[in-house]
Enzyme design. Structure first.
Site, PDB file in Angstrom:
ATOM      1  N   ILE A 261       6.934  -2.486   7.387  1.00  0.00           N
ATOM      2  CA  ILE A 261       6.827  -0.876   7.581  1.00  0.00           C
ATOM      3  C   ILE A 261       7.372  -0.394   6.510  1.00  0.00           C
ATOM      4  CG2 ILE A 261       7.117   0.905   8.947  1.00  0.00           C
ATOM      5  CD1 ILE A 261       5.076  -0.781  10.148  1.00  0.00           C
ATOM      6  N   LYS A 262       7.029   0.445   5.626  1.00  0.00           N
ATOM      7  CA  LYS A 262       7.414   0.881   4.574  1.00  0.00           C
ATOM      8  C   LYS A 262       8.211   2.536   5.116  1.00  0.00           C
ATOM      9  CE  LYS A 262       5.860   0.768   0.458  1.00  0.00           C
ATOM     10  NZ  LYS A 262       4.806   0.951  -0.907  1.00  0.00           N
ATOM     11  N   ILE A 263       9.733   2.315   4.682  1.00  0.00           N
ATOM     12  CA  ILE A 263      10.285   3.291   5.069  1.00  0.00           C
ATOM     13  C   ILE A 263      11.177   3.918   3.718  1.00  0.00           C
ATOM     14  CG2 ILE A 263      12.258   4.252   6.384  1.00  0.00           C
ATOM     15  CD1 ILE A 263      11.603   2.392   8.720  1.00  0.00           C
TER      16      ILE A 263
ATOM     17  N   LEU B 106       2.606  -1.540   5.117  1.00  0.00           N
ATOM     18  CA  LEU B 106       2.266  -0.164   5.498  1.00  0.00           C
ATOM     19  C   LEU B 106       3.025   1.139   5.543  1.00  0.00           C
ATOM     20  CD1 LEU B 106      -0.529   1.674   6.687  1.00  0.00           C
ATOM     21  CD2 LEU B 106       0.002   0.694   8.998  1.00  0.00           C
TER      22      LEU B 106
ATOM     23  N   SER C 237       0.955  -1.314   0.057  1.00  0.00           N
ATOM     24  CA  SER C 237       0.248   0.137   0.114  1.00  0.00           C
ATOM     25  C   SER C 237       1.055   1.296   0.144  1.00  0.00           C
ATOM     26  CB  SER C 237      -0.929  -0.076   1.074  1.00  0.00           C
ATOM     27  OG  SER C 237      -0.235   0.133   2.372  1.00  0.00           O
TER      28      SER C 237
END
Length: 375
Positions: free
Chosen positions: A140-142, A109, A43
């Site tokens: 977790i998208k960073i 996310l 996403s």
């Protein structure tokens, strides 16, 4: 079995670059898992803006939340909706995660795009979202920005899976790959396990060709003396860039430094090909799937491109084919002054700005749905 399933035999996972409440509720994701061997979902703010900002699919859940939390901020209201979707997708993929021993089955996310240049803020947000979603198959998208890179190391160190996003250059990719390793090494130094920590490095593709091709077209139109050489590499720079990133990956996982971690159960940080929908209608609609198939990689695919590949994609191990040809393409791009480094730097900035704008629009749409109108 079909073309998408066949990619697994070549070592490539297929993830869906889309999430939407109605799609999840109607079993769309489960169908892709069952029929196409899908093993992940991504996403981003743009996807959520389209899902939440338009239509009424989220209104009932938002109204329920507002009744229970009448003073909640717009950000809290967004997070509530997003987390519900991410949890539902993660639960759908949990059997995949369990079957593969944590090697796949992930849902991603993103931290707030407003934090792209804030290391400490990114670390804190990653930990918060990890706790709120509370699913082991979450990533977790960073962003792989200069500020994001140390946050990646710290987040891996904390035992949180990371999807590194907005990677365009090989140098930026190398930096985040080493950040992943540094996070794992810090855990090893404390005697903590590393065998269930996963990461992917999302390397964007088509946007590079869009920029480079526009520059080539402008120069050819102007009668550039190098027109023939410029046209010879049109539509090839992004794929060449990706192939050389993968060549570096292969060298790195053979290194003593990585092998020491692998001996303790570490999983490699897979390259994930992002922005794989073809932007130029003159190119095949499966171009960025057909040409980037290889072991220990992921392709995150928009629904339309997934349908196209299912229908007429070509399954072959193409990622390691003609690497010298890829080197020649990038050497030509440099010789011709196409400034790939400048292009990739600009694309990072544009990506952050684009996601921030989508987030602005998303929060604005949610703010406009006041409790009295949502009821």
């Amino acid at each position: 079995m079909g073309r998408l399933n066949d990619l697994a035999a070549k070592g490539q996972a297929v993830w869906l670059d889309f999430v939407d409440r109605k799609f999840l509720a109607e079993g769309g994701l489960q169908k892709l898992v069952d029929e196409d061997g899908l093993t992940g979902v991504t996403s981003n703010p743009s996807i959520f803006e389209k899902a939440m900002g338009h239509g009424t699919a989220y209104d009932s859940a938002l109204a329920d939340y507002d009744r229970a939390h009448p003073d909640a901020s717009t950000m809290a209201r967004y997070e509530h909706l997003a987390i519900q979707d991410i949890q539902a997708a993660a639960d759908t993929l949990r059997p995949v995660y369990d079957r593969l021993g944590g090697k796949d089955g992930y849902v991603s996310l993103e931290v707030s795009p407003y934090l792209a240049n804030d290391t400490d803020g990114t670390i804190a947000e990653a930990a918060k979202l990890w706790g709120l979603v509370d699913r082991p198959d979450l990533m977790i998208k960073i962003p792989g920005t200069p500020a994001g890179t140390p946050a990646i190391a710290a987040t891996i160190d904390a035992g949180i899976n990371v999807n590194v996003t907005l990677l365009f250059s090989i140098e930026a990719y190398k930096a985040v790959a080493l950040a992943y390793v540094a996070g794992l090494e810090a855990r090893v130094a404390r005697g903590e396990p590393i065998d269930r920590i996963a990461s992917v490095a999302s390397f964007f593709v088509s946007r590079i060709d869009t920029k480079i091709d526009d520059a080539i077209d402008a120069r050819v139109k102007a009668g550039d003396a190098e027109a023939k050489a410029l046209k010879a590499i049109k539509g090839k720079v992004a794929i060449a860039n990706a192939k050389l990133a993968y060549a570096w990956y292969e060298e790195f996982i053979a290194s003593d430094r990585w092998q020491a971690l692998a001996a303790k159960g570490a999983m490699p940080q897979r390259l994930l090909w992002a922005s794989t929908g073809t932007k130029n209608p003159d190119y095949p609609d499966t171009l960025y799937l057909d040409t980037l198939i290889g072991k220990d990689t992921v392709n995150t695919v928009p629904p339309k491109t997934m349908d196209a590949f299912r229908d007429h994609g070509t399954v072959a191990e193409t990622l390691t084919a003609d690497v010298e040809g890829a080197r020649h393409v990038l050497a030509e791009a440099e010789r011709l002054g196409l400034d790939l480094n400048g292009v990739t730097d600009a694309l990072v900035e544009e990506g952050v700005a684009s996601f921030s704008k989508a987030f602005d629009d998303l929060l604005g749409a949610i703010a406009a749905k006041h409790p009295e109108t949502a009821n």
